[in-house]
Write a protein that holds these residues in place. Structure first.
Motif, PDB file in Angstrom:
ATOM      1  N   ALA A 120       3.366  -4.027  -2.983  1.00  0.00           N
ATOM      2  CA  ALA A 120       2.259  -3.835  -3.489  1.00  0.00           C
ATOM      3  C   ALA A 120       1.950  -5.296  -4.519  1.00  0.00           C
TER       4      ALA A 120
ATOM      5  N   ARG B 243      -1.574   0.223   2.073  1.00  0.00           N
ATOM      6  CA  ARG B 243      -0.477  -0.474   2.562  1.00  0.00           C
ATOM      7  C   ARG B 243      -0.745  -0.644   3.958  1.00  0.00           C
ATOM      8  N   GLU B 244      -0.315  -1.915   4.656  1.00  0.00           N
ATOM      9  CA  GLU B 244      -0.625  -2.242   5.979  1.00  0.00           C
ATOM     10  C   GLU B 244      -0.251  -1.250   7.017  1.00  0.00           C
TER      11      GLU B 244
ATOM     12  N   SER C  26      -1.749  -3.973   1.819  1.00  0.00           N
ATOM     13  CA  SER C  26      -0.782  -4.377   0.865  1.00  0.00           C
ATOM     14  C   SER C  26       0.570  -4.360   1.808  1.00  0.00           C
ATOM     15  N   ASP C  27       1.289  -5.088   0.861  1.00  0.00           N
ATOM     16  CA  ASP C  27       2.866  -5.287   1.259  1.00  0.00           C
ATOM     17  C   ASP C  27       3.573  -3.913   0.677  1.00  0.00           C
ATOM     18  N   LYS C  28       4.810  -3.699   1.031  1.00  0.00           N
ATOM     19  CA  LYS C  28       5.493  -2.449   0.602  1.00  0.00           C
ATOM     20  C   LYS C  28       5.538  -2.431  -0.997  1.00  0.00           C
TER      21      LYS C  28
ATOM     22  N   ARG D 191       2.803   7.425  -2.219  1.00  0.00           N
ATOM     23  CA  ARG D 191       2.757   7.081  -0.683  1.00  0.00           C
ATOM     24  C   ARG D 191       3.600   8.077   0.365  1.00  0.00           C
TER      25      ARG D 191
ATOM     26  N   ASN E 136       5.440   5.022  -5.000  1.00  0.00           N
ATOM     27  CA  ASN E 136       6.284   5.497  -3.698  1.00  0.00           C
ATOM     28  C   ASN E 136       5.932   7.102  -3.672  1.00  0.00           C
TER      29      ASN E 136
END
Length: 231
Positions: free
Chosen positions: A151, A124-125, A147-149, A86, A83
């Motif tokens: 992962a 991440r998408e 990826s979803d949040k 990101r 996180n």
């Protein structure tokens, strides 16, 4: 360009209708921004420094899993570190990516030829969409999935979701990528695969030849030649 004769012969009744691309190392050279954000993670959490090869290993695979593997941290800490990565990445490092030579032209040519196009990435998408929009590539794709949040999605699941939203069967779909994650994701999803040599995951052609594939491409022009052989 290398075709695998045995696979081409076994698939000679198949036709490719959809092409799904990996992002990091296939559509875009994202190395500069990813390495910058990984360095910020190292500085923030006090992790051991990496050499060039160590940094390059972060380009492509799920960030949280690779952080755990490289630094020996727990699942919980890998999520916290991911996180933070990101957070730093989206501040600006994400846009330091460069479009590979001939890529935009390849996508336009495929669309003009009637192929459906998608993206299946570990990125991440929402970040993948933002990046492709900034580079002017998003309008060339029918579907963009990442990826979803948390992962949690595997590469296979992302590929399958992309195929579903493209309205394509695995038998008429090819995945284009630069790593074993892409090759395995394509095979598990039942799609064909083209490995590219210009990215980060495959060190050489021998790495690609370990997997089922319909071809090996050194350039965007060769990707088109392989795909068009199945029309």
């Amino acid at each position: 360009m290398v075709f695998d004769k045995a696979i081409i012969e076994s698939n000679n009744e198949k036709k490719i209708e959809s092409a799904i691309f990996d992002l990091d190392g296939t559509l875009l050279d994202t190395s500069e921004g990813i390495i910058s954000s990984v360095q910020k993670v190292i500085d923030h959490f006090g992790y051991d420094e990496l050499d060039e090869e160590g940094f390059r290993g972060f380009i492509g695979p799920p960030i949280n899993r690779h952080l755990k593997k490289v630094f020996g941290i727990s699942d919980e800490e890998s999520i916290v570190a991911m996180n933070y990565f990101r957070q730093e990445y989206i501040k600006g490092d994400i846009y330091r990516a460069k479009v590979y030579p001939g890529l935009a032209e390849l996508l336009k040519k495929l669309r003009e030829s009637g192929y459906k196009l998608g993206v299946a990435t570990y990125k991440r998408e929402d970040q993948a969409i933002s990046l492709l929009e900034e580079k002017g590539l998003a309008p060339l794709f029918d579907v963009i999935h990442g990826s979803d949040k948390e992962a949690r999605l595997s590469k296979t699941e992302v590929v399958e979701l992309t195929m579903k939203d493209l309205g394509s069967t695995p038998e008429e779909t090819v995945m284009i990528g630069d790593s074993d994650n892409d090759a395995i994701g394509a095979e598990e999803a039942g799609a064909m695969f083209i490995g590219v040599t210009y990215g980060f995951g495959f060190r050489d052609r021998n790495d690609i030849m370990k997997f089922r594939r319909i071809g090996i491409a050194d350039s965007c022009e060769e990707i088109y030649r392989i795909i068009s052989a199945y029309r």
